[in-house]
Design a protein around this motif. Structure first.
Motif, PDB file in Angstrom:
ATOM      1  N   LYS A  12       1.523   4.907   2.312  1.00 36.85           N
ATOM      2  CA  LYS A  12       1.161   5.883   1.358  1.00 36.85           C
ATOM      3  C   LYS A  12       0.436   5.404   0.218  1.00 36.85           C
ATOM      4  CE  LYS A  12       5.371   8.384   3.020  1.00 36.85           C
ATOM      5  NZ  LYS A  12       6.664   8.744   2.723  1.00 36.85           N
ATOM      6  N   SER A  13       0.344   4.126   0.132  1.00 32.77           N
ATOM      7  CA  SER A  13      -0.310   3.643  -0.945  1.00 32.77           C
ATOM      8  C   SER A  13      -1.354   2.362  -0.401  1.00 32.77           C
ATOM      9  CB  SER A  13       0.736   2.939  -2.154  1.00 32.77           C
ATOM     10  OG  SER A  13       0.060   2.247  -3.064  1.00 32.77           O
ATOM     11  N   THR A  14      -2.317   1.797  -1.175  1.00 28.68           N
ATOM     12  CA  THR A  14      -2.714   0.515  -1.069  1.00 28.68           C
ATOM     13  C   THR A  14      -1.964  -0.811  -1.413  1.00 28.68           C
ATOM     14  OG1 THR A  14      -4.156   0.596  -2.820  1.00 28.68           O
ATOM     15  CG2 THR A  14      -5.170   1.459  -0.698  1.00 28.68           C
ATOM     16  N   ALA A  15      -0.904  -0.501  -2.310  1.00 23.77           N
ATOM     17  CA  ALA A  15      -0.305  -1.838  -3.076  1.00 23.77           C
ATOM     18  C   ALA A  15       0.421  -2.531  -1.962  1.00 23.77           C
ATOM     19  CB  ALA A  15       0.634  -1.070  -3.912  1.00 23.77           C
ATOM     20  N   TYR A  16       0.663  -2.179  -0.785  1.00 25.74           N
ATOM     21  CA  TYR A  16       1.594  -3.028   0.146  1.00 25.74           C
ATOM     22  C   TYR A  16       0.516  -3.556   1.096  1.00 25.74           C
ATOM     23  CZ  TYR A  16       5.485  -1.138  -2.340  1.00 25.74           C
ATOM     24  OH  TYR A  16       6.410  -0.878  -3.225  1.00 25.74           O
ATOM     25  N   VAL A  17      -0.498  -2.652   1.744  1.00 27.74           N
ATOM     26  CA  VAL A  17      -1.297  -3.129   2.896  1.00 27.74           C
ATOM     27  C   VAL A  17      -1.911  -4.457   2.909  1.00 27.74           C
ATOM     28  CG1 VAL A  17      -1.205  -0.494   3.808  1.00 27.74           C
ATOM     29  CG2 VAL A  17      -3.085  -1.468   2.392  1.00 27.74           C
ATOM     30  N   ARG A  18      -1.978  -4.888   4.087  1.00 26.17           N
ATOM     31  CA  ARG A  18      -3.060  -6.151   4.105  1.00 26.17           C
ATOM     32  C   ARG A  18      -3.773  -6.084   5.543  1.00 26.17           C
ATOM     33  NH1 ARG A  18       2.489  -9.175   4.460  1.00 26.17           N
ATOM     34  NH2 ARG A  18       3.138  -8.825   6.864  1.00 26.17           N
ATOM     35  N   TRP A  32       2.729  11.065  22.942  1.00 23.09           N
ATOM     36  CA  TRP A  32       1.784   9.930  22.788  1.00 23.09           C
ATOM     37  C   TRP A  32       1.464   9.617  21.440  1.00 23.09           C
ATOM     38  CZ3 TRP A  32      -0.592   7.666  27.145  1.00 23.09           C
ATOM     39  CH2 TRP A  32      -0.092   8.017  28.369  1.00 23.09           C
ATOM     40  N   TYR A  33       0.711   8.388  21.517  1.00 22.80           N
ATOM     41  CA  TYR A  33       0.569   7.752  20.085  1.00 22.80           C
ATOM     42  C   TYR A  33      -0.902   7.138  20.055  1.00 22.80           C
ATOM     43  CZ  TYR A  33       5.456   8.345  19.148  1.00 22.80           C
ATOM     44  OH  TYR A  33       6.799   8.676  18.992  1.00 22.80           O
ATOM     45  N   ALA A  34      -1.476   7.223  19.066  1.00 23.20           N
ATOM     46  CA  ALA A  34      -2.711   6.292  18.762  1.00 23.20           C
ATOM     47  C   ALA A  34      -2.313   5.428  17.571  1.00 23.20           C
ATOM     48  CB  ALA A  34      -4.019   7.365  18.483  1.00 23.20           C
ATOM     49  N   CYS A  35      -3.227   4.646  17.050  1.00 21.06           N
ATOM     50  CA  CYS A  35      -2.931   3.610  16.345  1.00 21.06           C
ATOM     51  C   CYS A  35      -3.909   3.508  15.281  1.00 21.06           C
ATOM     52  CB  CYS A  35      -2.608   2.381  16.906  1.00 21.06           C
ATOM     53  SG  CYS A  35      -2.293   1.001  16.005  1.00 21.06           S
ATOM     54  N   GLY A  36      -3.530   3.247  13.627  1.00 24.16           N
ATOM     55  CA  GLY A  36      -4.582   2.914  12.765  1.00 24.16           C
ATOM     56  C   GLY A  36      -4.040   1.746  12.388  1.00 24.16           C
ATOM     57  N   GLN A  37      -5.205   1.051  12.035  1.00 23.08           N
ATOM     58  CA  GLN A  37      -5.241  -0.358  11.683  1.00 23.08           C
ATOM     59  C   GLN A  37      -6.073  -0.687  10.454  1.00 23.08           C
ATOM     60  OE1 GLN A  37      -6.146  -3.167  15.018  1.00 23.08           O
ATOM     61  NE2 GLN A  37      -4.775  -4.911  13.962  1.00 23.08           N
ATOM     62  N   VAL A  38      -5.620  -1.354   9.629  1.00 25.02           N
ATOM     63  CA  VAL A  38      -6.152  -2.036   8.474  1.00 25.02           C
ATOM     64  C   VAL A  38      -7.389  -3.035   8.659  1.00 25.02           C
ATOM     65  CG1 VAL A  38      -6.053  -2.964   6.029  1.00 25.02           C
ATOM     66  CG2 VAL A  38      -4.318  -1.344   6.803  1.00 25.02           C
ATOM     67  N   LEU A  39      -8.275  -2.748   8.313  1.00 23.60           N
ATOM     68  CA  LEU A  39      -9.331  -3.873   8.731  1.00 23.60           C
ATOM     69  C   LEU A  39      -9.879  -4.796   7.649  1.00 23.60           C
ATOM     70  CD1 LEU A  39     -11.852  -1.798  10.819  1.00 23.60           C
ATOM     71  CD2 LEU A  39      -9.968  -3.188  11.473  1.00 23.60           C
ATOM     72  N   VAL A  48      -9.140   1.123   1.117  1.00 15.43           N
ATOM     73  CA  VAL A  48      -9.102  -0.054   2.158  1.00 15.43           C
ATOM     74  C   VAL A  48      -9.967   0.580   3.055  1.00 15.43           C
ATOM     75  CG1 VAL A  48      -6.800  -0.919   1.559  1.00 15.43           C
ATOM     76  CG2 VAL A  48      -7.195   0.885   3.212  1.00 15.43           C
ATOM     77  N   VAL A  49     -10.566  -0.311   4.178  1.00 16.80           N
ATOM     78  CA  VAL A  49     -11.074  -0.148   5.222  1.00 16.80           C
ATOM     79  C   VAL A  49      -9.983   0.021   6.629  1.00 16.80           C
ATOM     80  CG1 VAL A  49     -13.124  -0.589   6.996  1.00 16.80           C
ATOM     81  CG2 VAL A  49     -13.237  -0.763   4.573  1.00 16.80           C
TER      82      VAL A  49
END
Length: 70
Positions: A12-18, A32-39, A48-49
């Motif tokens: 919900k925020s870029t503060a925690y992602v890596r 069924w699920y897909a997946c998002g991943q921080v690049l 973030v990308v």
């Protein structure tokens, strides 16, 4: 840097992602699920990308399940 919330999580925020973090994306297929991943996380953390790995399963993603996904 703030403490990472752990997995699974909904970004919900870029503060925690890596780079490498991932989350489940429920699909309209029902169950069924897909997946998002921080690049990439730039220095300022204003944005973030993210990418969508070539992965689709009936269970939420795990690190082991994503290993080798394109």
């Amino acid at each position: 840097m703030p403490k990472h919330p752990g997995f699974p999580f909904v970004p919900k925020s870029t503060a925690y992602v890596r780079a490498g973090d991932f989350w489940a994306i429920p699909l309209r297929r029902g169950g069924w699920y897909a997946c998002g991943q921080v690049l990439y996380v730039p220095e300022g953390r204003v944005n973030v990308v993210v990418g969508l790995p070539d992965w689709c399963e009936p269970v939420p993603p795990t690190a082991d399940g994503l290993a080798g996904a394109g």
